[in-house]
Design a protein around this motif. Structure first.
Motif, mmCIF file in Angstrom:
data_model
loop_
_atom_site.group_PDB
_atom_site.id
_atom_site.type_symbol
_atom_site.label_atom_id
_atom_site.label_comp_id
_atom_site.label_asym_id
_atom_site.label_seq_id
_atom_site.Cartn_x
_atom_site.Cartn_y
_atom_site.Cartn_z
ATOM 1 N N PRO A 255 -15.620 -2.336 7.723
ATOM 2 C CA PRO A 255 -14.249 -1.897 7.992
ATOM 3 C C PRO A 255 -13.401 -1.759 6.734
ATOM 4 N N PHE A 256 -12.546 -0.748 6.764
ATOM 5 C CA PHE A 256 -11.637 -0.516 5.647
ATOM 6 C C PHE A 256 -10.247 -0.105 6.124
ATOM 7 N N LEU A 257 -10.121 0.689 7.170
ATOM 8 C CA LEU A 257 -8.792 1.111 7.625
ATOM 9 C C LEU A 257 -8.058 0.011 8.391
ATOM 10 N N VAL A 258 -8.718 -0.581 9.366
ATOM 11 C CA VAL A 258 -8.054 -1.627 10.158
ATOM 12 C C VAL A 258 -7.661 -2.814 9.269
ATOM 13 N N PRO A 259 -8.559 -3.314 8.404
ATOM 14 C CA PRO A 259 -8.139 -4.414 7.525
ATOM 15 C C PRO A 259 -7.014 -4.012 6.561
ATOM 16 N N ALA A 260 -6.994 -2.762 6.148
ATOM 17 C CA ALA A 260 -5.916 -2.314 5.262
ATOM 18 C C ALA A 260 -4.571 -2.392 5.987
ATOM 19 N N LEU A 261 -4.557 -1.938 7.223
ATOM 20 C CA LEU A 261 -3.313 -1.998 7.998
ATOM 21 C C LEU A 261 -2.904 -3.446 8.246
ATOM 22 N N ILE B 58 14.335 6.320 7.129
ATOM 23 C CA ILE B 58 13.162 6.223 8.014
ATOM 24 C C ILE B 58 11.994 6.991 7.421
ATOM 25 N N ALA B 59 12.250 8.166 6.881
ATOM 26 C CA ALA B 59 11.183 8.937 6.226
ATOM 27 C C ALA B 59 10.635 8.166 5.024
ATOM 28 N N ASP B 60 11.528 7.538 4.256
ATOM 29 C CA ASP B 60 11.094 6.730 3.109
ATOM 30 C C ASP B 60 10.207 5.581 3.567
ATOM 31 N N PHE B 61 10.618 4.920 4.658
ATOM 32 C CA PHE B 61 9.830 3.814 5.206
ATOM 33 C C PHE B 61 8.429 4.290 5.578
ATOM 34 N N LEU B 62 8.336 5.407 6.275
ATOM 35 C CA LEU B 62 7.029 5.910 6.699
ATOM 36 C C LEU B 62 6.170 6.313 5.506
ATOM 37 N N LYS B 63 6.778 6.960 4.522
ATOM 38 C CA LYS B 63 6.018 7.383 3.333
ATOM 39 C C LYS B 63 5.535 6.179 2.529
ATOM 40 N N LYS B 64 6.407 5.195 2.319
ATOM 41 C CA LYS B 64 6.004 3.998 1.572
ATOM 42 C C LYS B 64 4.904 3.245 2.310
ATOM 43 N N SER B 65 5.058 3.110 3.624
ATOM 44 C CA SER B 65 4.049 2.409 4.422
ATOM 45 C C SER B 65 2.720 3.160 4.374
ATOM 46 N N GLY B 66 2.779 4.474 4.539
ATOM 47 C CA GLY B 66 1.560 5.285 4.500
ATOM 48 C C GLY B 66 0.855 5.198 3.164
ATOM 49 N N ALA B 67 1.614 5.301 2.086
ATOM 50 C CA ALA B 67 1.028 5.230 0.746
ATOM 51 C C ALA B 67 0.403 3.855 0.490
ATOM 52 N N TYR B 68 1.088 2.808 0.930
ATOM 53 C CA TYR B 68 0.598 1.443 0.714
ATOM 54 C C TYR B 68 -0.707 1.200 1.479
ATOM 55 N N VAL B 69 -0.722 1.550 2.758
ATOM 56 C CA VAL B 69 -1.932 1.340 3.571
ATOM 57 C C VAL B 69 -3.070 2.213 3.050
ATOM 58 N N THR B 70 -2.756 3.432 2.638
ATOM 59 C CA THR B 70 -3.783 4.328 2.084
ATOM 60 C C THR B 70 -4.415 3.711 0.847
ATOM 61 N N GLN B 71 -3.592 3.188 -0.055
ATOM 62 C CA GLN B 71 -4.125 2.561 -1.272
ATOM 63 C C GLN B 71 -5.011 1.365 -0.932
ATOM 64 N N MET B 72 -4.561 0.543 0.009
ATOM 65 C CA MET B 72 -5.362 -0.621 0.401
ATOM 66 C C MET B 72 -6.683 -0.179 1.044
ATOM 67 N N ALA B 73 -6.639 0.857 1.873
ATOM 68 C CA ALA B 73 -7.862 1.357 2.513
ATOM 69 C C ALA B 73 -8.833 1.894 1.465
ATOM 70 N N MET B 74 -8.303 2.561 0.457
ATOM 71 C CA MET B 74 -9.165 3.078 -0.613
ATOM 72 C C MET B 74 -9.837 1.929 -1.369
ATOM 73 N N GLU B 75 -9.104 0.845 -1.558
ATOM 74 C CA GLU B 75 -9.675 -0.313 -2.250
ATOM 75 C C GLU B 75 -10.749 -0.989 -1.405
ATOM 76 N N LYS B 76 -10.614 -0.938 -0.074
ATOM 77 C CA LYS B 76 -11.546 -1.611 0.820
ATOM 78 C C LYS B 76 -12.705 -0.724 1.271
ATOM 79 N N ALA B 77 -12.602 0.587 1.064
ATOM 80 C CA ALA B 77 -13.617 1.523 1.554
ATOM 81 C C ALA B 77 -14.962 1.273 0.884
ATOM 82 N N PRO B 78 -16.040 1.300 1.683
ATOM 83 C CA PRO B 78 -17.366 1.184 1.082
ATOM 84 C C PRO B 78 -17.644 2.417 0.216
#
Length: 155
Positions: free
Chosen positions: A124-130, A30-50
């Motif tokens: 938007p960058f966080l909501v689309p990343a999620l 479960i911790a692995d799932f949360l960390k992988k999900s967090g890292a993935y969404v964070t990377q996508m948000a960084m790519e989408k951030a103005p």
């Protein structure tokens, strides 16, 4: 952590925790799932951030907790980027550095007047990343479920 954040919470985590009983599962798959999900969404948000100065993009981070992950930024203007603003009249002096950086020195009052009429558009960058990470998160969840089943001896 964050001035503006989204949370991914495992619904029914308390029931899962009770059913799992073994903290190795909660701290493992479960911790692995949360960390992988967090890292993935964070990377996508960084790519989408103005990007103007890069501070917003660089500030996006995640923090995994026992049953949820917080993904966000400590930059105060992040929510204004995500959702835009209603018309308001910002102080022209607050726009001076931005105007100079964009080759418009002396245009602060005109920019403030435009914002007063139209507000600012959302970027938007966080909501689309999620939203964009849904299939990856589903995959991470399946991987966690497989590990839990293997732990229980069902696979």
């Amino acid at each position: 952590m964050a001035e503006y954040a989204l949370y991914v919470k495992v619904e029914g985590a308390e029931k899962i925790q009770e059913a799992l009983k073994d903290p190795k599962l909660l701290k493992g798959p479960i911790a692995d799932f949360l960390k992988k999900s967090g890292a993935y969404v964070t990377q996508m948000a960084m790519e989408k951030a103005p990007v103007d100065t890069g501070h917003l993009k660089a500030s996006i981070a995640f923090k995994a907790k026992a049953t949820e992950v917080e993904i966000g930024t400590n930059i105060f203007y992040a929510r204004f980027q995500e959702f835009g603003t209603k018309p308001h009249f910002p102080p022209p002096s607050a726009l001076a550095v931005w105007a100079r950086r964009h080759g418009m020195p002396g245009a602060e009052f005109a920019i403030a007047r435009k914002i007063a009429k139209r507000g600012t558009r959302p970027r938007p960058f966080l909501v689309p990343a999620l939203q964009g990470a849904k299939s990856a998160i589903d995959g991470f969840l399946k991987e966690a479920a497989d590990k839990i089943e293997a732990f229980w001896g069902r696979k």
